[in-house]
Design a protein around this motif. Structure first.
Motif, PDB file in Angstrom:
ATOM      1  N   ALA A 129     -23.117   9.025 -30.379  1.00  0.00           N
ATOM      2  CA  ALA A 129     -23.151  10.279 -29.625  1.00  0.00           C
ATOM      3  C   ALA A 129     -22.212  10.198 -28.428  1.00  0.00           C
ATOM      4  CB  ALA A 129     -24.570  10.566 -29.150  1.00  0.00           C
ATOM      5  N   ASN A 130     -21.839  11.347 -27.955  1.00  0.00           N
ATOM      6  CA  ASN A 130     -20.999  11.555 -26.757  1.00  0.00           C
ATOM      7  C   ASN A 130     -19.507  11.313 -27.029  1.00  0.00           C
ATOM      8  OD1 ASN A 130     -23.435  11.981 -25.488  1.00  0.00           O
ATOM      9  ND2 ASN A 130     -23.470  10.005 -24.457  1.00  0.00           N
ATOM     10  N   PHE A 151     -20.417  14.429 -23.660  1.00  0.00           N
ATOM     11  CA  PHE A 151     -21.844  14.167 -23.397  1.00  0.00           C
ATOM     12  C   PHE A 151     -22.720  15.295 -23.930  1.00  0.00           C
ATOM     13  CE2 PHE A 151     -25.564  14.571 -20.479  1.00  0.00           C
ATOM     14  CZ  PHE A 151     -26.221  13.421 -20.897  1.00  0.00           C
ATOM     15  N   ASP A 152     -23.615  14.939 -24.828  1.00  0.00           N
ATOM     16  CA  ASP A 152     -24.581  15.864 -25.464  1.00  0.00           C
ATOM     17  C   ASP A 152     -23.932  16.916 -26.375  1.00  0.00           C
ATOM     18  OD1 ASP A 152     -26.844  14.608 -24.511  1.00  0.00           O
ATOM     19  OD2 ASP A 152     -27.500  16.240 -23.218  1.00  0.00           O
ATOM     20  N   HIS A 161     -31.576  16.691 -27.777  1.00  0.00           N
ATOM     21  CA  HIS A 161     -30.125  16.713 -27.934  1.00  0.00           C
ATOM     22  C   HIS A 161     -29.756  16.587 -29.422  1.00  0.00           C
ATOM     23  CE1 HIS A 161     -29.793  12.351 -28.577  1.00  0.00           C
ATOM     24  NE2 HIS A 161     -30.828  12.290 -27.768  1.00  0.00           N
ATOM     25  N   ASN A 180     -26.637  13.299 -32.061  1.00  0.00           N
ATOM     26  CA  ASN A 180     -26.827  12.283 -33.094  1.00  0.00           C
ATOM     27  C   ASN A 180     -27.297  12.921 -34.406  1.00  0.00           C
ATOM     28  OD1 ASN A 180     -27.848  10.410 -30.443  1.00  0.00           O
ATOM     29  ND2 ASN A 180     -26.446   9.434 -31.862  1.00  0.00           N
ATOM     30  N   THR A 229     -33.172   5.458 -24.140  1.00  0.00           N
ATOM     31  CA  THR A 229     -32.432   6.688 -23.856  1.00  0.00           C
ATOM     32  C   THR A 229     -33.039   7.426 -22.667  1.00  0.00           C
ATOM     33  OG1 THR A 229     -31.776   6.909 -26.151  1.00  0.00           O
ATOM     34  CG2 THR A 229     -31.697   8.911 -24.836  1.00  0.00           C
ATOM     35  N   ARG A 255     -30.954   8.235 -19.340  1.00  0.00           N
ATOM     36  CA  ARG A 255     -30.738   9.630 -18.948  1.00  0.00           C
ATOM     37  C   ARG A 255     -31.195   9.849 -17.507  1.00  0.00           C
ATOM     38  NH1 ARG A 255     -29.380  13.058 -23.383  1.00  0.00           N
ATOM     39  NH2 ARG A 255     -29.656  14.926 -22.162  1.00  0.00           N
ATOM     40  N   ARG A 260     -23.713   4.911 -16.122  1.00  0.00           N
ATOM     41  CA  ARG A 260     -24.390   4.093 -17.127  1.00  0.00           C
ATOM     42  C   ARG A 260     -23.735   2.735 -17.370  1.00  0.00           C
ATOM     43  NH1 ARG A 260     -25.744   8.364 -21.979  1.00  0.00           N
ATOM     44  NH2 ARG A 260     -27.686   9.147 -21.107  1.00  0.00           N
ATOM     45  N   GLY A 266     -23.551   6.611 -27.298  1.00  0.00           N
ATOM     46  CA  GLY A 266     -24.748   7.360 -26.912  1.00  0.00           C
ATOM     47  C   GLY A 266     -25.212   6.931 -25.537  1.00  0.00           C
ATOM     48  N   ALA A 267     -26.508   6.632 -25.442  1.00  0.00           N
ATOM     49  CA  ALA A 267     -27.068   6.244 -24.157  1.00  0.00           C
ATOM     50  C   ALA A 267     -26.960   4.747 -23.912  1.00  0.00           C
ATOM     51  CB  ALA A 267     -28.529   6.675 -24.115  1.00  0.00           C
TER      52      ALA A 267
HETATM   53  N1  HSE Z   1     -26.226  12.461 -25.597  1.00  0.00           N
HETATM   54  C1  HSE Z   1     -27.343  11.573 -25.560  1.00  0.00           C
HETATM   55  C2  HSE Z   1     -27.273  10.765 -24.269  1.00  0.00           C
HETATM   56  C3  HSE Z   1     -27.266  10.663 -26.739  1.00  0.00           C
HETATM   57  O1  HSE Z   1     -26.185  10.284 -23.958  1.00  0.00           O
HETATM   58  O2  HSE Z   1     -28.280  10.630 -23.589  1.00  0.00           O
HETATM   59  C4  HSE Z   1     -28.359   9.656 -26.843  1.00  0.00           C
HETATM   60  O3  HSE Z   1     -28.154   8.891 -28.016  1.00  0.00           O
END
Ligand code: HSE
Length: 297
Positions: free
Chosen positions: A12-13, A18-19, A135, A138, A180, A184, A231, A257-258
């Motif tokens: 993801a991302n 992002f998202d 979200h 994924n 996650t 977040r 992050r 992703g996260a």
């Molecule tokens: N877009 C989400 C995040 C994906 O970055 O928190 C989590 O897998």
């Protein structure tokens, strides 16, 4: 009647999305089996490869599957078996694979009444359980393959984009726990106009690069102003991993992703394999295990 499916891992991302952007890995994923049964309702009968609850309301696949069952209301029951191959908390969409697989399998047993795009909404209900946000970056690529771009969440408007032919991903998963929901919570809720301008430029460029197979442009766009600065401090060796990838000639990368997984995109399998070897050397002496995958997209 029985159906066996493969539910893929996803990234993801993809740095600047992002998202709203995610991609599907071709050769990493869970296996799920769906069986029709006489007693109505959904049941998870077995899970291997992970210590996860069978209770529907506590399980991502259960929540997503139940949401779809309520909508389809079949006059038979469905038993679901999950063989988890994607580790939970890895950052390559483990929960999404469960949620997307559940809705795909149930829909298949019911004779495909919904399209893959229509299934995304139900899979998102499962994601909400674990990440605190429904979200789609994924679950959408897990269901559609290639890249999926979420133009809007309300109403849900998703664009499916084919990956350029020679695009490969290398993913390293350091087995440290990073949920996650926690990664977040470290994010800032506001961005500056300057950051938004940079991000829009990169995201627009990246989408354009996918349509035109412009690998150089794709590489120039793999930057993130919104979440990576916050992050990346949670991820050991983040900078070193990106630096060795660049030395191998990769296009670029970021947090998968996260997190805590880190992904790198390359043109061609050889470069992607070189990145995998170089990453291995970086983590040779760390005191936690690391999985490294190379996958076409
Ligand atoms: N877009 C989400 C995040 C994906 O970055 O928190 C989590 O897998």
């Amino acid at each position: 009647k029985e159906i066996k499916i493969y539910s893929p891992a996803t990234i993801a991302n993809v740095s600047c999305g992002f998202d709203v952007l995610g991609l599907c890995l071709d050769n990493v994923g869970d296996e799920m089996i769906f069986r029709q049964s006489a007693e109505r309702g959904l049941r998870i009968v077995e899970i291997t490869g992970a210590d996860l609850p069978l209770a529907l309301e506590k399980n991502v696949a259960g929540v997503a599957g139940q949401a779809l069952m309520e909508h389809l209301n079949p006059d038979f029951g469905i038993e679901m078996t999950i063989h988890k191959k994607i580790k939970a908390g890895s950052g390559i969409g483990s929960s999404a694979a469960s949620a997307a697989g559940a809705v795909y399998g149930i829909n298949a047993l019911c004779g495909y009444p919904l399209s893959k795009k229509e299934l995304i909404y139900y899979a998102m209900q499962g994601e909400a359980l674990v990440s605190g946000a429904a979200h789609a970056d994924n679950v959408a690529p897990a269901l559609l393959g290639g890249f999926a771009f979420i133009r809007s969440y309300d109403p849900l408007d998703i664009v499916s984009i084919k990956a350029p032919e020679q695009l490969y991903a290398t993913v390293i998963h350091p087995q440290i726990e990073l949920k996650t929901i926690d990664s977040r919570s470290v994010l800032k809720q506001t961005v500056t106009l300057k950051q938004a301008i940079t991000q829009c430029g990169n995201l627009g460029g990246l989408i354009s690069a996918l349509y035109t197979s412009d690998y150089d442009l794709l590489g120039r766009c793999l930057h993130d102003e919104f979440v990576e600065p916050k992050r990346s401090v949670l991820i050991p060796n983040f900078k070193e991993l990106k630096d060795v990838a660049a030395k191998c000639g990769a296009l670029g990368g970021g947090i998968s992703g996260a997190g805590p997984s880190v992904f790198v995109l390359s043109k061609g399998k050889e470069v992607a394999e070189c990145v995998a070897q170089a990453m291995k050397a970086i983590v040779a002496n760390v005191d936690y295990a690391c999985d490294i995958h190379v996958s076409p997209i």
